[in-house]
Scaffold this active site. Structure first.
Site, PDB file in Angstrom:
ATOM      1  N   ASP A  58     -10.394   4.289  -1.357  1.00 23.48           N
ATOM      2  CA  ASP A  58     -11.008   3.255  -0.519  1.00 23.48           C
ATOM      3  C   ASP A  58     -12.526   3.187  -0.707  1.00 23.48           C
ATOM      4  O   ASP A  58     -13.212   4.206  -0.674  1.00 23.48           O
ATOM      5  CB  ASP A  58     -10.733   3.536   0.961  1.00 23.48           C
ATOM      6  CG  ASP A  58      -9.277   3.294   1.317  1.00 23.48           C
ATOM      7  OD1 ASP A  58      -8.438   3.200   0.395  1.00 23.48           O
ATOM      8  OD2 ASP A  58      -8.984   3.212   2.520  1.00 23.48           O
TER       9      ASP A  58
ATOM     10  N   ASP B 182       0.836  -1.203   0.000  1.00 28.07           N
ATOM     11  CA  ASP B 182       0.000   0.000   0.000  1.00 28.07           C
ATOM     12  C   ASP B 182       0.878   1.264   0.000  1.00 28.07           C
ATOM     13  O   ASP B 182       1.674   1.470   0.921  1.00 28.07           O
ATOM     14  CB  ASP B 182      -0.874  -0.075   1.271  1.00 28.07           C
ATOM     15  CG  ASP B 182      -2.032   0.882   1.242  1.00 28.07           C
ATOM     16  OD1 ASP B 182      -2.075   1.733   0.346  1.00 28.07           O
ATOM     17  OD2 ASP B 182      -2.892   0.772   2.147  1.00 28.07           O
TER      18      ASP B 182
HETATM   19  C1  GLA Z   1      -5.410   2.240   2.839  1.00 25.47           C
HETATM   20  C2  GLA Z   1      -5.943   1.137   1.928  1.00 25.47           C
HETATM   21  C3  GLA Z   1      -6.994   0.343   2.677  1.00 25.47           C
HETATM   22  C4  GLA Z   1      -6.378  -0.248   3.942  1.00 25.47           C
HETATM   23  C5  GLA Z   1      -5.785   0.862   4.805  1.00 25.47           C
HETATM   24  C6  GLA Z   1      -5.008   0.314   5.987  1.00 25.47           C
HETATM   25  O1  GLA Z   1      -6.385   3.176   3.134  1.00 25.47           O
HETATM   26  O2  GLA Z   1      -6.473   1.679   0.758  1.00 25.47           O
HETATM   27  O3  GLA Z   1      -7.503  -0.698   1.843  1.00 25.47           O
HETATM   28  O4  GLA Z   1      -5.401  -1.179   3.594  1.00 25.47           O
HETATM   29  O5  GLA Z   1      -4.904   1.681   4.048  1.00 25.47           O
HETATM   30  O6  GLA Z   1      -4.368   1.315   6.705  1.00 25.47           O
END
Ligand code: GLA
Length: 504
Positions: free
Chosen positions: A327, A267
């Site tokens: 997200d 990520d």
């Molecule tokens: C980001 C990702 C999410 C999750 C969070 C965890 O926002 O897009 O899917 O993994 O981090 O902190």
């Protein structure tokens, strides 16, 4: 004379009243929020403080500035009303931070949950910076040969966030088997952010107290016929502020391989504070190389929110999937906005390499059953990874029926690996279709409107020759056409999903 004395007394009285008023009504004459504050909104599960630095400029009621934490740096805008203020990131409709200026401190709540008192920052109050490491020169990382169909499984983040631990993952593993999910194809059990501990003197990153023995957990998960996934970031910290793999890529990949990890979600998060979007490919390539060098087959999932046209170079860094959006959340607005914007990415999906519109929200409680059927149908038409994001230990029969609809899963997992495109759009009604390996066509008519509507699938639009037969994949029954068309009433936010084949 008298009159002038009395007017002087009146002026004094007014002045005193004004001064008293000013002290009693601070909100009407608020101090400026312009400045730099530092605070800690929580102690993380690895014992480290989650530090935040707020820098704001106030002009009238308008606020601008940045909020920095270990895992991210956000440009913010906001509004102040007296001493109260609300800050928004990325054009969000909900404030992610609300606060009040009390004395010289800010009393703040972040993400609606964590509270903190931020004090005027001292000179050394800052988010630690890291030594810049040049991105490597580009080369092709050989394909890892994995994920010939979109990965299926479960991920901890959407439902549990930081409330995830060894016992919960084991319980989820048990239910993956007993619910029939494993046998339907949901194989990967992916631990998302907040598992990380603190690096030791040799730079090795262990798990924190929530995961006392990751190798034993992987053994348990494998003993159930499942696979275990983990999460990290190419930046110095993950989005939740835990240690990322920056400068430790090979070492971390080796640790995960030794634990028996089968899947990595990587990520971007704080990498954005070190690198530019143009560096996405070399930086993701670095972990692609590290995973290859680890000697263990590990599915490689990029999470970069669609920032850098990763669909064009994902396969070159041996990625099996790449996030195409910000997200998701458990709402019709979020899910449908993502779902119906994926059309242009269709050419980039193929066996081994998938567009990832984010994890499923089915069963998390804030959408209707029709909306969740649309979620499952659209993700399957889009050949998306199917990573359940709910607490599968407490599924309603409806949630189970949706996640375990084998006829819909078969669309998602079709070996041709072609992602659906929009066949037609007419106001609130959209028709999407994808060709399947056996020559049939999956077609979904979606009703994005607020009232039920009639859906029609014209056989002539499907490029199938001769007579056809069709199966309604939610009603689980064969349906017949009338005058070359299949029709049904589709509820608001619902779907009519068919598999249409040549009648032989
Ligand atoms: C980001 C990702 C999410 C999750 C969070 C965890 O926002 O897009 O899917 O993994 O981090 O902190």
């Amino acid at each position: 004379m008298n009159s002038s004395r009395s007017s002087c007394t009146n002026s004094l009285t007014i002045l005193v009243a004004l001064l008293v008023g000013l002290t009693l009504l601070p909100s009407a004459y608020a101090q400026s929020l312009t400045g730099k504050w530092a605070g800690v909104d929580k102690i993380m599960d690895n014992g480290q403080p989650h530090k935040m630095i707020l820098e704001m400029q106030q002009s009238g009621n308008d606020l601008t500035g940045t909020v920095k934490s270990l895992g991210f740096s956000l440009e913010i805008t906001g509004k102040a009303t007296g001493n109260h203020f609300e800050l928004f990131a990325d054009g969000d409709k909900k404030p992610f931070l609300i606060g009040d200026l009390m004395g010289s401190d800010l009393h703040v709540v972040t993400w609606g949950t964590d509270s903190m008192v931020a004090k005027p920052a001292a000179a050394d109050d800052q988010i630690p910076t890291v030594k810049y490491i040049d991105p490597p020169a580009l080369h092709k990382v050989p394909s890892n040969g994995l994920a010939k169909t979109p990965p299926m499984g479960w991920n901890s983040w959407n439902k549990f966030q930081d409330k995830i631990d060894d016992a919960t993952v084991r319980a989820i593993a048990d239910v993956m088997v007993s619910s029939g999910m494993r046998d339907a194809g949901y194989i990967y059990l992916n631990i998302d952010d907040t598992w990380e501990g603190v690096r030791d003197a040799k730079g090795v990153l262990p798990a924190n107290h929530k995961f006392p023995d990751m190798k034993a957990l992987a053994d348990y998960v494998h003993s159930k016929g499942l696979k275990l996934g983990i999460y990290s970031s190419p930046g110095p910290a993950t989005c939740a502020g835990y240690p990322g793999s920056y400068g430790h890529e090979e070492q971390d990949a080796k640790t995960w391989a030794a634990w028996g990890i089968d899947y990595l979600k990587y990520d971007w998060c704080s990498a954005a504070t070190v690198y530019k979007a143009k560096d996405l490919q070399p930086i993701y390539q670095k972990m692609g190389d590290a995973l290859a060098a680890s000697g263990r087959p590990i599915v490689y999932s990029l999470c970069e929110y669609g920032l850098g046209e990763e669909q064009k170079w994902g396969p070159d860094v041996s990625a099996n999937l790449w996030r195409t959006t910000g997200d998701i959340n458990d709402s019709w607005e979020s899910m449908s906005t993502i779902a119906f914007s994926q059309g242009p990415l269709a050419p980039y999906a193929a066996p081994g390499h998938w567009n990832d519109p984010d994890m499923l929200e089915i069963g998390n409680g804030h959408m209707t059953e029709d909306e969740y059927r649309t979620h499952m149908s659209m993700w399957s038409l889009l050949a998306s990874p199917l990573l359940a994001g709910n607490d599968i230990r407490s599924m309603t029969p409806a949630t189970k029926d949706i996640l375990l609809n084998k006829e819909v899963i078969a669309i998602d997992q079709d070996s041709l690996g072609k992602q659906a495109t929009r066949l037609s759009g007419n106001g609130d009604v959209e028709t999407w279709s994808r060709p399947l390996a056996d020559g049939s066509v999956a077609v979904g008519v979606f009703n994005r409107g607020a009232a039920a509507t009639n859906a029609t699938v014209n056989v002539s639009d499907l490029k199938l020759s001769g007579a056809v037969k069709a199966r309604d994949l939610w009603a689980h029954k064969d349906v017949s056409s009338s005058s070359g068309a299949f029709t049904a009433s589709v509820p608001s936010h619902g779907v009519f999903l068919l598999r249409v084949s040549a009648a032989r």
